[in-house]
Design an enzyme around this catalytic site. Structure first.
Site, short mmCIF file in Angstrom:
data_model
loop_
_atom_site.label_atom_id
_atom_site.label_comp_id
_atom_site.label_asym_id
_atom_site.label_seq_id
_atom_site.Cartn_x
_atom_site.Cartn_y
_atom_site.Cartn_z
CB SER A 77 46.61 45.96 45.47
OG SER A 77 45.99 46.47 44.29
N GLY B 263 46.67 46.68 40.54
CA GLY B 263 46.58 48.13 40.39
C GLY B 263 45.25 48.72 40.83
CD GLU C 288 49.62 45.43 33.80
OE1 GLU C 288 50.83 45.63 33.56
OE2 GLU C 288 49.09 45.74 34.89
N GLY D 150 53.83 45.65 41.74
CA GLY D 150 53.80 46.66 40.70
C GLY D 150 53.97 48.05 41.29
N GLY D 151 52.84 48.74 41.50
CA GLY D 151 52.85 50.14 41.93
C GLY D 151 53.80 50.45 43.08
CG ASN E 157 55.98 44.31 36.54
OD1 ASN E 157 56.62 44.94 35.70
ND2 ASN E 157 54.79 43.78 36.29
CD1 TRP E 158 60.10 48.76 39.47
CD2 TRP E 158 61.77 49.70 38.33
NE1 TRP E 158 61.17 48.87 40.33
CE2 TRP E 158 62.21 49.44 39.66
CE3 TRP E 158 62.67 50.29 37.43
CZ2 TRP E 158 63.50 49.76 40.09
CZ3 TRP E 158 63.96 50.61 37.86
CH2 TRP E 158 64.36 50.35 39.17
CE LYS E 159 52.28 46.22 36.75
NZ LYS E 159 50.86 46.17 37.06
CG HIS F 126 51.93 41.10 34.12
ND1 HIS F 126 50.84 41.92 33.89
CD2 HIS F 126 52.29 41.31 35.40
CE1 HIS F 126 50.59 42.60 34.99
NE2 HIS F 126 51.45 42.26 35.92
CD GLU G 168 50.94 39.64 39.23
OE1 GLU G 168 51.46 40.37 40.05
OE2 GLU G 168 50.90 39.89 38.01
P1 PGA Z 1 50.20 46.14 41.48
O1 PGA Z 1 50.70 45.27 40.23
O2 PGA Z 1 51.11 45.81 42.64
O3 PGA Z 1 50.34 47.57 41.03
O4 PGA Z 1 48.79 45.75 41.75
C1 PGA Z 1 51.08 43.94 40.41
C2 PGA Z 1 51.54 43.36 39.10
O5 PGA Z 1 50.92 43.65 38.07
O6 PGA Z 1 52.50 42.58 39.06
#
Ligand code: PGA
Length: 251
Positions: A209, A171, A97, A230-231, A10-12, A95, A165
């Site tokens: 993470s 993050g 976010e 994500g990251g 997930n590149w956000k 998600h 999650e």
């Molecule tokens: P992260 O994000 O790996 O940067 O913690 C995970 C996500 O939000 O899907």
């Protein structure tokens, strides 16, 4: 034969078209030999270009969100049909976010998952508790409420993936302990079993993470069928390092 194993990036809201294509090319080059189904979810502006890079190869393309409606006066939104049209096979919905930054509640998340199914996409439905909810001992109740509210009636494992999650792990560099992750995945599976009668068939991914350094331990846990990343998905070496930790299962 258990549920399909996935590692989904997930590149956000990161990356311009040229960088997105370079990242997708690097992931595609490392995909053969992976024991997991890889997927990449670029920002909407890069979907078309990344679709051209991925072609009909082994890496799936995914959206990060969709609108419940197929078309209409919804400025700025993207429908599930539009994602399918550009080559997506899945879409992330709910998600944390989106839930936090856009006030998305379970009924909207469910409508988005229904839209994904209507368009022929796999819906990756995210659930997870906040730190305050965990510390109050409410994790199981929160997960059950989110699942009952967000998963469409009649959802099947072939068209629905659940991503657990924990909000406090996204993050932050804090990963759920193996015991916490295994416990939550068990709760989710038994809730899905109660809802669908086929909990054992669903892929339940862990997110928060995930890095190459912790992926092996996470993937070894019972009931963890991959990761939503994500990251670390913004770096092909790290993302492929996570994919390399996937256990080899019999097809
Ligand atoms: P992260 O994000 O790996 O940067 O913690 C995970 C996500 O939000 O899907």
């Amino acid at each position: 034969m258990g549920p399909q194993h996935y590692v989904i990036g997930n590149w956000k809201m990161n990356g311009l078209v040229a960088g997105a294509c370079a990242l997708a090319r690097a992931v595609l080059a490392g995909a053969p030999g992976c024991a997991t189904q890889l997927a990449l979810c670029p920002p909407a502006t890069s979907l078309g270009a990344v679709a051209a890079v991925l072609g009909r190869g082994p890496v799936m393309l995914g959206g990060q969100d969709c609108h419940p409606k197929a078309t209409g006066a919804h400025t700025g939104d993207v429908s599930a049909e539009m994602l399918a049209d550009v080559g997506c096979g899945l879409v992330v919905v709910g998600h944390s976010e989106r839930r936090t930054n856009h006030g998305e509640r379970d009924d909207l998340v469910r409508a988005k998952a229904e839209a994904a199914h209507r368009a022929g996409l796999v819906a990756v439905i995210c659930v997870g508790e906040t730190l305050a909810e965990r510390e109050a001992g409410r994790t199981r109740e929160i997960l059950a409420t989110q699942l009952r509210g967000s998963v469409p009636a009649g959802a099947t494992a072939t068209r629905t993936i659940i991503a657990y999650e924990p909000v406090w792990a996204i993050g932050t560099g804090k990963v759920a302990t193996p015991a916490q992750a295994a416990e939550a995945h068990g709760w989710i599976r038994s809730e899905l079993d109660g809802m669908t009668g086929a909990g054992g068939a669903f892929s339940i991914l862990y997110g928060g993470s995930v890095k190459p350094e912790n992926a092996t331990d996470l993937f070894a846990l019972p009931g963890v069928d991959g990761a939503l990343v994500g990251g670390a998905s913004l770096d092909a070496t790290q993302f492929l390092g996570i994919a390399a930790a996937a256990p080899r299962r019999r097809a």
